[in-house]
Design an enzyme around this catalytic site. Structure first.
Site, PDB file in Angstrom:
ATOM      1  N   PRO A   2       0.836  -1.214   0.000  1.00 19.39           N
ATOM      2  CA  PRO A   2       0.000   0.000   0.000  1.00 19.39           C
ATOM      3  C   PRO A   2       0.864   1.255   0.000  1.00 19.39           C
ATOM      4  CG  PRO A   2      -0.027  -1.044   2.164  1.00 19.39           C
ATOM      5  CD  PRO A   2       0.714  -1.969   1.253  1.00 19.39           C
ATOM      6  N   GLU A   3       0.397   2.289  -0.679  1.00 21.27           N
ATOM      7  CA  GLU A   3       1.117   3.567  -0.654  1.00 21.27           C
ATOM      8  C   GLU A   3       0.632   4.359   0.554  1.00 21.27           C
ATOM      9  OE1 GLU A   3       2.274   5.139  -4.321  1.00 21.27           O
ATOM     10  OE2 GLU A   3       2.104   3.231  -5.340  1.00 21.27           O
ATOM     11  N   LYS A  52       4.778   4.704   5.564  1.00 22.26           N
ATOM     12  CA  LYS A  52       3.990   3.471   5.603  1.00 22.26           C
ATOM     13  C   LYS A  52       3.874   2.920   7.019  1.00 22.26           C
ATOM     14  CE  LYS A  52       4.972   2.855   0.753  1.00 22.26           C
ATOM     15  NZ  LYS A  52       5.620   2.109  -0.331  1.00 22.26           N
ATOM     16  N   ASN A 162       5.072   2.898  -5.998  1.00 18.97           N
ATOM     17  CA  ASN A 162       5.243   2.737  -7.435  1.00 18.97           C
ATOM     18  C   ASN A 162       4.241   3.557  -8.257  1.00 18.97           C
ATOM     19  OD1 ASN A 162       6.525   1.746  -9.620  1.00 18.97           O
ATOM     20  ND2 ASN A 162       5.856  -0.366  -9.384  1.00 18.97           N
ATOM     21  N   ARG A 258      11.632  -3.045  -9.048  1.00 20.72           N
ATOM     22  CA  ARG A 258      10.205  -2.706  -9.189  1.00 20.72           C
ATOM     23  C   ARG A 258       9.953  -2.243 -10.615  1.00 20.72           C
ATOM     24  NH1 ARG A 258       7.720  -1.408  -4.309  1.00 20.72           N
ATOM     25  NH2 ARG A 258       5.805  -1.588  -5.515  1.00 20.72           N
TER      26      ARG A 258
END
Ligand SMILES: [Zn+2]
Length: 277
Positions: A2-3, A52, A162, A258
């Protein structure tokens, strides 16, 4: 993973649901049972988030803050109280609503000093009023790494993942491979300001939308995007599809493990133009 907006939204939801009241705290799975027992019946006094990391504070003696990092697969969900499903590490409930934590990277009981250390070690978070973007720029400016890689560094911009990194670069037509040290302060200021707005909106709405009105489904007469990872975006997970702006193919390539998505035709600038906001 999760961002940051997901974590800030959870902090807001947990505080709104349980804040100011006594709650039951338990660990149905058992791995957090001792710590949960120390908090059970205490008042949930508030929440905080940086990047986060999520903090849930209780009115209890000693270490009274639950520090959660969801990691790649962790989930914290609020729902009407019912029997626990699966391995619930932590449950907070008020007799009507339960917040259940599954599969976190970390769930630990910490004191206020440790919370302060985590916040101090974090890079500036666009969702926090106390964030200092100059700290992020200092790190960018002394690095030869590509800007796209630096944007994923939690010490540059905490909470950015991302989706936000790919989209913010696209929105300003910036080349992802520009070395950090060639990135100007004006470019960073532009990126930062945009992240503040995009991430605040995502926190409110609960999904990431990055597409300007002129490229929206309604204006472009195209069906809305269907993707569990986000709303209307320009490049994220759109590899092989036509760019919403120029029509050429959106590219994907691994960068530091990524996937990076970008449009080579639109994203040619090393920096934002002089005079651009
Ligand atoms: Zn394009």
């Amino acid at each position: 993973m999760p961002e940051g907006h997901v974590i800030h939204r959870l902090a807001r939801d947990v505080a709104a649901t349980f804040g100011g009241g006594a709650v039951r705290v338990s660990s149905p799975q058992g791995r957090f049972a001792e710590e949960a027992g120390a908090l059970d019946g205490c008042e949930l006094v508030g929440t905080d988030a940086v990047g986060k990391h999520l903090f849930i504070r209780f009115d209890a003696p000693g270490a009274a803050v639950v520090h959660i990092h969801l990691g790649l697969i962790g989930k914290l969900r609020l729902h009407p109280l019912a029997a626990p499903q699966g391995a619930v590490r932590l449950r907070i409930d008020d007799g009507a609503t339960a917040a259940d934590l599954h599969g976190p990277q970390w769930c630990r009981l910490v004191d206020d000093d440790e919370v302060a250390r985590v916040i101090a070690a974090s890079g500036p978070d666009p969702l926090r009023d106390d964030a200092d973007p100059a700290v992020g720029f200092a790190r960018i400016h002394r690095s030869g790494k590509p800007l796209a890689a630096l944007l994923m560094d939690q010490r540059v911009a905490a909470g950015v993942g991302n989706i936000f990194r790919a989209e913010v670069l696209f929105r300003h037509r910036l080349r992802p491979d520009t070395p950090g040290r060639e990135t100007t302060a004006r470019t960073w200021d532009t990126i930062w300001a945009d992240l503040v707005g995009l991430m605040a909106t995502a926190t409110d709405v609960g999904r990431i939308d990055t597409v300007f009105e002129e490229h929206s489904p309604a204006v472009q007469h195209r069906p809305p995007r269907v993707d569990p990872h986000g709303g209307e975006v320009y490049v994220y997970r759109r590899a092989g599809q036509p760019c919403l702006v120029c029509g050429s193919e959106v590219k994907v390539a691994p960068l530091e493990g990524r996937n990076l998505y970008w449009c080579p035709r639109c994203q040619r600038r090393r920096n934002v133009a002089r005079g651009a906001s």
